[in-house]
Design a protein around this motif. Structure first.
Motif, PDB file in Angstrom:
ATOM      1  N   VAL A  74      58.171   4.833 -46.335  1.00  0.00           N
ATOM      2  CA  VAL A  74      56.754   4.578 -46.603  1.00  0.00           C
ATOM      3  C   VAL A  74      55.875   5.000 -45.435  1.00  0.00           C
ATOM      4  O   VAL A  74      54.911   5.745 -45.603  1.00  0.00           O
ATOM      5  CB  VAL A  74      56.516   3.090 -46.934  1.00  0.00           C
ATOM      6  CG1 VAL A  74      55.030   2.831 -47.191  1.00  0.00           C
ATOM      7  CG2 VAL A  74      57.344   2.671 -48.136  1.00  0.00           C
ATOM      8  N   CYS A  75      56.217   4.535 -44.222  1.00  0.00           N
ATOM      9  CA  CYS A  75      55.385   4.837 -43.056  1.00  0.00           C
ATOM     10  C   CYS A  75      55.992   5.901 -42.152  1.00  0.00           C
ATOM     11  O   CYS A  75      55.305   6.455 -41.296  1.00  0.00           O
ATOM     12  CB  CYS A  75      55.117   3.570 -42.249  1.00  0.00           C
ATOM     13  SG  CYS A  75      56.581   2.853 -41.467  1.00  0.00           S
ATOM     14  N   GLY A  76      57.291   6.201 -42.307  1.00  0.00           N
ATOM     15  CA  GLY A  76      57.933   7.248 -41.520  1.00  0.00           C
ATOM     16  C   GLY A  76      58.406   6.814 -40.148  1.00  0.00           C
ATOM     17  O   GLY A  76      58.926   7.627 -39.386  1.00  0.00           O
ATOM     18  N   ARG A  77      58.250   5.524 -39.799  1.00  0.00           N
ATOM     19  CA  ARG A  77      58.716   5.061 -38.497  1.00  0.00           C
ATOM     20  C   ARG A  77      60.230   4.852 -38.503  1.00  0.00           C
ATOM     21  O   ARG A  77      60.839   4.660 -39.559  1.00  0.00           O
ATOM     22  CB  ARG A  77      58.023   3.750 -38.116  1.00  0.00           C
ATOM     23  CG  ARG A  77      56.518   3.864 -37.953  1.00  0.00           C
ATOM     24  CD  ARG A  77      55.927   2.531 -37.516  1.00  0.00           C
ATOM     25  NE  ARG A  77      56.191   1.488 -38.488  1.00  0.00           N
ATOM     26  CZ  ARG A  77      55.976   0.186 -38.269  1.00  0.00           C
ATOM     27  NH1 ARG A  77      55.521  -0.211 -37.088  1.00  0.00           N
ATOM     28  NH2 ARG A  77      56.209  -0.701 -39.213  1.00  0.00           N
ATOM     29  N   ASN A  78      60.822   4.883 -37.312  1.00  0.00           N
ATOM     30  CA  ASN A  78      62.257   4.689 -37.161  1.00  0.00           C
ATOM     31  C   ASN A  78      62.550   3.334 -36.531  1.00  0.00           C
ATOM     32  O   ASN A  78      61.774   2.841 -35.699  1.00  0.00           O
ATOM     33  CB  ASN A  78      62.861   5.780 -36.271  1.00  0.00           C
ATOM     34  CG  ASN A  78      62.701   7.165 -36.880  1.00  0.00           C
ATOM     35  OD1 ASN A  78      63.253   7.448 -37.934  1.00  0.00           O
ATOM     36  ND2 ASN A  78      61.933   8.017 -36.224  1.00  0.00           N
ATOM     37  N   ILE A  79      63.678   2.765 -36.909  1.00  0.00           N
ATOM     38  CA  ILE A  79      64.102   1.493 -36.323  1.00  0.00           C
ATOM     39  C   ILE A  79      65.619   1.461 -36.269  1.00  0.00           C
ATOM     40  O   ILE A  79      66.297   2.072 -37.101  1.00  0.00           O
ATOM     41  CB  ILE A  79      63.558   0.293 -37.141  1.00  0.00           C
ATOM     42  CG1 ILE A  79      63.790  -1.027 -36.382  1.00  0.00           C
ATOM     43  CG2 ILE A  79      64.181   0.253 -38.518  1.00  0.00           C
ATOM     44  CD1 ILE A  79      63.081  -2.222 -37.007  1.00  0.00           C
ATOM     45  N   HIS A  80      66.162   0.764 -35.281  1.00  0.00           N
ATOM     46  CA  HIS A  80      67.610   0.612 -35.188  1.00  0.00           C
ATOM     47  C   HIS A  80      68.116  -0.353 -36.248  1.00  0.00           C
ATOM     48  O   HIS A  80      67.499  -1.384 -36.497  1.00  0.00           O
ATOM     49  CB  HIS A  80      68.006   0.057 -33.815  1.00  0.00           C
ATOM     50  CG  HIS A  80      67.814   1.027 -32.703  1.00  0.00           C
ATOM     51  ND1 HIS A  80      67.218   0.673 -31.517  1.00  0.00           N
ATOM     52  CD2 HIS A  80      68.136   2.333 -32.580  1.00  0.00           C
ATOM     53  CE1 HIS A  80      67.185   1.715 -30.712  1.00  0.00           C
ATOM     54  NE2 HIS A  80      67.724   2.731 -31.340  1.00  0.00           N
ATOM     55  N   THR A  81      69.226  -0.017 -36.845  1.00  0.00           N
ATOM     56  CA  THR A  81      69.907  -0.939 -37.734  1.00  0.00           C
ATOM     57  C   THR A  81      71.349  -1.084 -37.282  1.00  0.00           C
ATOM     58  O   THR A  81      71.986  -0.086 -36.941  1.00  0.00           O
ATOM     59  CB  THR A  81      69.856  -0.468 -39.197  1.00  0.00           C
ATOM     60  OG1 THR A  81      70.546  -1.419 -40.013  1.00  0.00           O
ATOM     61  CG2 THR A  81      70.467   0.897 -39.416  1.00  0.00           C
ATOM     62  N   PRO A  82      71.861  -2.299 -37.219  1.00  0.00           N
ATOM     63  CA  PRO A  82      71.210  -3.546 -37.608  1.00  0.00           C
ATOM     64  C   PRO A  82      70.481  -4.264 -36.476  1.00  0.00           C
ATOM     65  O   PRO A  82      69.788  -5.243 -36.721  1.00  0.00           O
ATOM     66  CB  PRO A  82      72.391  -4.395 -38.081  1.00  0.00           C
ATOM     67  CG  PRO A  82      73.509  -3.975 -37.183  1.00  0.00           C
ATOM     68  CD  PRO A  82      73.314  -2.491 -36.951  1.00  0.00           C
ATOM     69  N   LYS A  83      70.630  -3.793 -35.227  1.00  0.00           N
ATOM     70  CA  LYS A  83      70.143  -4.543 -34.073  1.00  0.00           C
ATOM     71  C   LYS A  83      68.672  -4.917 -34.175  1.00  0.00           C
ATOM     72  O   LYS A  83      68.305  -6.102 -34.157  1.00  0.00           O
ATOM     73  CB  LYS A  83      70.385  -3.739 -32.787  1.00  0.00           C
ATOM     74  CG  LYS A  83      69.995  -4.491 -31.521  1.00  0.00           C
ATOM     75  CD  LYS A  83      70.116  -3.614 -30.282  1.00  0.00           C
ATOM     76  CE  LYS A  83      68.997  -2.596 -30.212  1.00  0.00           C
ATOM     77  NZ  LYS A  83      68.946  -1.903 -28.906  1.00  0.00           N
ATOM     78  N   CYS A  84      67.795  -3.927 -34.284  1.00  0.00           N
ATOM     79  CA  CYS A  84      66.362  -4.201 -34.220  1.00  0.00           C
ATOM     80  C   CYS A  84      65.804  -4.734 -35.541  1.00  0.00           C
ATOM     81  O   CYS A  84      64.810  -5.462 -35.538  1.00  0.00           O
ATOM     82  CB  CYS A  84      65.613  -2.943 -33.777  1.00  0.00           C
ATOM     83  SG  CYS A  84      65.920  -2.522 -32.050  1.00  0.00           S
ATOM     84  N   VAL A  85      66.424  -4.366 -36.670  1.00  0.00           N
ATOM     85  CA  VAL A  85      65.994  -4.947 -37.940  1.00  0.00           C
ATOM     86  C   VAL A  85      66.260  -6.453 -37.919  1.00  0.00           C
ATOM     87  O   VAL A  85      65.441  -7.252 -38.378  1.00  0.00           O
ATOM     88  CB  VAL A  85      66.735  -4.284 -39.122  1.00  0.00           C
ATOM     89  CG1 VAL A  85      66.378  -4.989 -40.431  1.00  0.00           C
ATOM     90  CG2 VAL A  85      66.385  -2.808 -39.219  1.00  0.00           C
ATOM     91  N   PHE A  86      67.397  -6.839 -37.378  1.00  0.00           N
ATOM     92  CA  PHE A  86      67.750  -8.252 -37.247  1.00  0.00           C
ATOM     93  C   PHE A  86      66.710  -8.991 -36.401  1.00  0.00           C
ATOM     94  O   PHE A  86      66.245 -10.074 -36.763  1.00  0.00           O
ATOM     95  CB  PHE A  86      69.138  -8.366 -36.613  1.00  0.00           C
ATOM     96  CG  PHE A  86      69.661  -9.773 -36.490  1.00  0.00           C
ATOM     97  CD1 PHE A  86      70.301 -10.382 -37.549  1.00  0.00           C
ATOM     98  CD2 PHE A  86      69.519 -10.474 -35.310  1.00  0.00           C
ATOM     99  CE1 PHE A  86      70.794 -11.682 -37.439  1.00  0.00           C
ATOM    100  CE2 PHE A  86      69.996 -11.773 -35.181  1.00  0.00           C
ATOM    101  CZ  PHE A  86      70.641 -12.375 -36.246  1.00  0.00           C
ATOM    102  N   ASN A  87      66.331  -8.402 -35.275  1.00  0.00           N
ATOM    103  CA  ASN A  87      65.330  -9.025 -34.399  1.00  0.00           C
ATOM    104  C   ASN A  87      63.948  -9.033 -35.042  1.00  0.00           C
ATOM    105  O   ASN A  87      63.195 -10.003 -34.926  1.00  0.00           O
ATOM    106  CB  ASN A  87      65.281  -8.292 -33.060  1.00  0.00           C
ATOM    107  CG  ASN A  87      66.571  -8.431 -32.271  1.00  0.00           C
ATOM    108  OD1 ASN A  87      67.303  -9.414 -32.438  1.00  0.00           O
ATOM    109  ND2 ASN A  87      66.867  -7.456 -31.430  1.00  0.00           N
ATOM    110  N   GLU A  88      63.602  -7.940 -35.710  1.00  0.00           N
ATOM    111  CA  GLU A  88      62.286  -7.796 -36.325  1.00  0.00           C
ATOM    112  C   GLU A  88      62.047  -8.851 -37.402  1.00  0.00           C
ATOM    113  O   GLU A  88      60.926  -9.325 -37.602  1.00  0.00           O
ATOM    114  CB  GLU A  88      62.162  -6.398 -36.937  1.00  0.00           C
ATOM    115  CG  GLU A  88      60.874  -6.111 -37.660  1.00  0.00           C
ATOM    116  CD  GLU A  88      59.800  -5.556 -36.733  1.00  0.00           C
ATOM    117  OE1 GLU A  88      58.738  -5.186 -37.240  1.00  0.00           O
ATOM    118  OE2 GLU A  88      60.020  -5.506 -35.516  1.00  0.00           O
TER     119      GLU A  88
END
Length: 357
Positions: A74-88
């Protein structure tokens, strides 16, 4: 302001307050204007052979560029999975497992911010949803049981029609509750209620307003879909072009379901496939051509985008999150290894539905 707001401040429902605050934060890459529809020339094309050097891409949550980077469609941003998704998501196992699953399968994924459709509602619309939820939550425990739901339906029906509901109407109310109860645990919480009502609430807006909610990535995806229908590339889709496109799509789909060796010739050789494809083509072409409000026999790009905007927004939700599908054992091993999470004896303690995939 309302009982739901007060109840949400309890520790058990803290996510409601967090999500509402997050939804009010400006989002990246959203369309700036609510007055105009992006023209064909102004719409960016999708480059499936992304020329960017992946080493230069960083996670928007931690600003680092390694490990498992997953891009939001949707927005095109990147995120780490699962580490940062868990924190987010403050340790949300369902959302974390969904992101990991999408990373491993190359399936499209929406980040927690974009998936949260609450951000598309204004304050008045949000309060209306809260009031509706409070009306159904008879015992004020921030959950709706079937008994709560039927009590409200009986009361509302009698006030409107001056009589009690008959058996058929009661059965209809039960079916409505079952549609709300997506995790199938006999209770409808705030999130399940919002999921079932938010698209309905958004559909009350004008189509131009809905288009303004789309991000450039979503508009570009829609353009790619439009181009696949527009066989002669004249910027308009005729009835015959729509029929041909849906025939190809459904023939390919049903060929896989019915194990036909040739997706293109399968309908001609398989009567069952031919019948099913024909039924789906007729229904979907009729819906598609409803965008031709001027009855010219063609659907233009602007008409298409206006007509599809509500469906594009509704598709932001990740299905596994919507139905609260529990993580697989192998996904839990990765989550535990890369985050600070320690699994309890049962995932039921985390409120995760026992649904396998």
């Amino acid at each position: 302001i309302k009982r739901t707001t007060i109840v949400a401040k309890k520790e058990s429902d803290k996510k409601l307050v967090d999500a509402w605050l997050r939804s009010k934060t400006p989002r990246p890459n959203t369309a700036a204007s609510d007055k105009c529809i992006p023209s064909w020339d102004d719409t960016a094309d999708i480059n499936h052979e992304d020329p960017k050097d992946t080493d230069s891409e960083v996670c928007y949550q931690c600003d680092e560029g390694f490990l498992r980077l997953l891009r939001c469609r949707v927005c095109g941003r990147n995120i780490h999975t699962p580490k940062c998704v868990f924190n987010e998501t403050n340790g949300d196992l369902v959302v974390t497992a969904t992101s990991l699953r999408c990373y491993q399968t190359d399936f499209v994924w929406s980040c927690p911010d974009c998936e949260n459709l609450l951000g598309l509602l204004n304050d008045d619309e949000m309060i209306e949803l809260m009031e509706s939820f409070d009306d159904l939550d008879v015992d004020c425990d921030s959950r709706i049981s079937l008994d709560d739901f039927l009590k409200y339906k009986h009361r509302a029906f009698k006030a409107k029609y001056k009589r009690a509901m008959d058996l058929t109407e009661v059965e209809g109310a039960i079916e409505e509750f079952q549609r709300l109860d997506k995790p199938k645990n006999g209770m409808v919480d705030w999130w399940s209620f919002v999921d079932s009502r938010i698209v309905e609430k958004l559909s009350d807006r004008s189509k131009s307003e809905l288009v303004s909610c789309l991000t450039p990535h979503e508009v570009a995806e829609a353009k790619m879909f439009f181009r696949s229908f527009d066989a002669d590339a004249d910027g308009k889709i005729t009835l015959r072009e729509a029929e041909k496109a849906y025939e190809r799509w459904f023939a390919s789909l049903w060929s896989k379901v019915l194990n036909c060796s040739d997706s293109l010739t399968g309908p001609k050789k398989n009567p069952e496939l031919s019948k099913r494809v024909g039924e789906h083509v007729r229904v979907n072409v009729k819906i598609f051509m409803e965008a031709d409000i001027q009855k010219h026999g063609t659907v233009s790009w602007s008409q298409f985008l206006r007509d599809q905007s509500i469906y594009i927004l509704a598709a932001r939700r990740n299905a596994a999150n919507l139905y609260k599908i529990k993580p697989k054992p192998e996904e839990m091993e990765i989550i535990e290894a890369e985050t600070s999470y320690i699994a309890p004896e049962s995932l039921e303690l985390q409120g995760v539905a026992q649904v396998s995939v």
